[in-house]
Write a protein that holds these residues in place. Sequence first.
Motif, short mmCIF file in Angstrom:
data_model
loop_
_atom_site.label_atom_id
_atom_site.label_comp_id
_atom_site.label_asym_id
_atom_site.label_seq_id
_atom_site.Cartn_x
_atom_site.Cartn_y
_atom_site.Cartn_z
N LEU A 4 5.09 15.49 -10.58
CA LEU A 4 3.72 15.10 -10.90
C LEU A 4 3.26 13.88 -10.11
CD1 LEU A 4 3.62 15.54 -14.77
CD2 LEU A 4 2.64 17.04 -13.04
N PRO A 5 1.98 13.81 -9.81
CA PRO A 5 1.43 12.59 -9.22
C PRO A 5 1.23 11.54 -10.31
CG PRO A 5 -0.33 14.16 -9.61
CD PRO A 5 0.96 14.86 -9.98
N ALA A 6 1.00 10.31 -9.88
CA ALA A 6 0.51 9.24 -10.75
C ALA A 6 -0.95 9.01 -10.38
CB ALA A 6 1.33 7.97 -10.58
N TYR A 237 4.57 8.28 -1.26
CA TYR A 237 3.44 8.98 -1.87
C TYR A 237 2.37 9.33 -0.83
CZ TYR A 237 0.98 4.44 -1.77
OH TYR A 237 0.39 3.26 -1.38
N THR A 238 1.64 10.38 -1.12
CA THR A 238 0.43 10.71 -0.38
C THR A 238 -0.76 10.23 -1.20
OG1 THR A 238 0.28 12.90 -1.40
CG2 THR A 238 1.49 12.73 0.68
N LEU A 239 -1.76 9.69 -0.53
CA LEU A 239 -2.91 9.11 -1.22
C LEU A 239 -4.12 10.03 -1.10
CD1 LEU A 239 -4.27 6.67 -2.66
CD2 LEU A 239 -4.88 5.85 -0.35
N SER A 240 -4.70 10.38 -2.25
CA SER A 240 -5.98 11.07 -2.29
C SER A 240 -6.98 10.15 -2.98
CB SER A 240 -5.87 12.40 -3.05
OG SER A 240 -4.98 13.28 -2.40
N VAL A 241 -8.17 10.09 -2.44
CA VAL A 241 -9.20 9.17 -2.94
C VAL A 241 -10.42 9.97 -3.37
CG1 VAL A 241 -10.70 7.22 -2.38
CG2 VAL A 241 -8.40 7.36 -1.38
N GLN A 242 -10.88 9.72 -4.56
CA GLN A 242 -12.13 10.30 -5.06
C GLN A 242 -13.10 9.14 -5.30
OE1 GLN A 242 -12.41 11.87 -9.11
NE2 GLN A 242 -13.43 13.72 -8.34
N SER A 243 -14.02 8.96 -4.39
CA SER A 243 -14.99 7.87 -4.48
C SER A 243 -16.25 8.39 -5.16
CB SER A 243 -15.31 7.33 -3.09
OG SER A 243 -16.24 6.26 -3.18
N LEU A 244 -16.62 7.76 -6.27
CA LEU A 244 -17.73 8.25 -7.08
C LEU A 244 -18.96 7.35 -7.01
CD1 LEU A 244 -15.69 9.37 -10.23
CD2 LEU A 244 -16.26 10.66 -8.16
N GLY A 245 -18.94 6.37 -6.12
CA GLY A 245 -20.11 5.53 -5.94
C GLY A 245 -20.01 4.21 -6.68
N THR A 246 -21.04 3.39 -6.50
CA THR A 246 -21.13 2.08 -7.13
C THR A 246 -22.36 2.05 -8.03
OG1 THR A 246 -20.05 1.00 -5.26
CG2 THR A 246 -21.35 -0.40 -6.71
N TYR A 247 -22.16 1.54 -9.23
CA TYR A 247 -23.21 1.53 -10.24
C TYR A 247 -23.48 0.09 -10.68
CZ TYR A 247 -22.25 6.47 -10.15
OH TYR A 247 -22.08 7.76 -9.71
N THR A 254 -13.82 4.47 -8.30
CA THR A 254 -12.96 5.21 -7.37
C THR A 254 -11.71 5.62 -8.12
OG1 THR A 254 -13.76 3.83 -5.54
CG2 THR A 254 -11.80 5.14 -5.15
N ASN A 255 -11.29 6.85 -7.91
CA ASN A 255 -10.05 7.37 -8.49
C ASN A 255 -9.04 7.60 -7.41
OD1 ASN A 255 -11.34 7.46 -11.02
ND2 ASN A 255 -12.06 9.56 -10.69
N TYR A 256 -7.78 7.28 -7.69
CA TYR A 256 -6.69 7.46 -6.73
C TYR A 256 -5.64 8.40 -7.32
CZ TYR A 256 -8.54 3.11 -4.73
OH TYR A 256 -9.35 2.15 -4.19
N VAL A 257 -5.16 9.30 -6.49
CA VAL A 257 -4.05 10.18 -6.84
C VAL A 257 -2.90 9.86 -5.91
CG1 VAL A 257 -3.23 12.55 -7.09
CG2 VAL A 257 -5.61 11.97 -7.65
N PHE A 258 -1.76 9.44 -6.50
CA PHE A 258 -0.57 9.16 -5.72
C PHE A 258 0.34 10.37 -5.84
CE2 PHE A 258 -2.13 5.06 -7.41
CZ PHE A 258 -2.41 4.43 -6.21
N GLY A 259 0.26 11.26 -4.84
CA GLY A 259 0.97 12.53 -4.90
C GLY A 259 2.34 12.47 -4.28
N SER A 260 3.11 13.53 -4.52
CA SER A 260 4.43 13.64 -3.92
C SER A 260 4.29 14.24 -2.53
CB SER A 260 5.32 14.53 -4.79
OG SER A 260 5.52 13.95 -6.04
N ALA A 261 5.03 13.68 -1.59
CA ALA A 261 4.94 14.16 -0.21
C ALA A 261 5.53 15.56 -0.10
CB ALA A 261 5.71 13.20 0.71
#
Length: 261
Positions: A4-6, A237-247, A254-261
Motif C-alpha cells: 500500500l501507498p502512504a 517511493y514514487t510521488l504522485s501529486v494531486q493539486s486542488l488549488g488555493t482557497y 494538495t494531496n500526496y501519494v507515496f507509492g511503492s516503486a
Amino acid sequence: MTRLPALFLSHGAPTLPIDPSMPSGEFAALSTQLPRPNAILMLSAHWGTAAPVASTAQQPETIHDFYGFPRALYEIRYPAPGAPDVARRAAAQLSEQGLLATTQSHGLDHGAWVPMLLMFPAADIPVAQLSIQPHMDAAHHFRVGRALRALKDDGVMVIGSGQITHNLRSADFSAGPNDADPRVAEFTDWFEERLAARDIDALLDYRSRAPHAVLMHPTDEHLLPVFAALGAADDDYTLSVQSLGTYQRTLAMTNYVFGSA
C-alpha cells in the motif's frame, strides 16, 4: 496484496463535503486510483497529545470539532467501524522504537472523517486514529511514520491529514481561486521538489530552508502529518501529486501519494 501507498491529504475546511465550490469530487477520484486497504490508520492535525495515543474505539463517533457552520454539517455521520487491533499494534510498534504510546477510545475528528467520507463514502473500511504531537518537530513525526511502516504489509493504509499551507490569520475568505498569494506556490513548489527528490534532510528542516515557511505555517500542526506519511513511505517511493488549488488566498490544498516503486 499490493504494497500500500502512504498518503497525505489536505482536508480543507469542514464544509468540504457540502460546499460545491470546493474540490470534493477530486477526493473520490483519488480513491479510485488506490488499492483498497484492509484498514486505515489516520493521523489528523486535529488530535494532538503530548505523546502518541492510538484509538481503540470499536465504533468511533463522528466528532464535530468546529463552531458556527451550517446545521447540515453537524448532521453528517461517518459510521465506519474502528480498527482496535491496528491501533494496538501501532502503539506497540511505536513503543518498541522508544516512542512510548498508549491507547484509548477516541472518535474521528473532522480531519479524519471529512476526507474519509469523500474517498470511502460506504464507510466500510475500518479506521483507527493516531494522535500527533504538536509540540514536537518534523523529525519526530517522520520517526513515528517509520515505526508504522510495517503496517502497510498487512494492508493498513497510513494517512496523514492536514493542510499543505495553513495560515488562517492571513486568509481572505472573500478571495476567489485566482487570488492566491504567490508565496503559496513558492512554498508548495519547493516542498514538492524536495519530495520528488526524496530529500528528507531538507524536508525535515523545512522551517529553515523552505521559502515563506513560517508565513505558510505559523504553527505547524497542519503540516506535521505529512512527515508521518513520509516516514511510512518506502525509501524509494514514487510521488504522485494531486493539486486542488488555493482557497481563501493562502490555504492551498494538495494531496500526496507515496507509492511503492
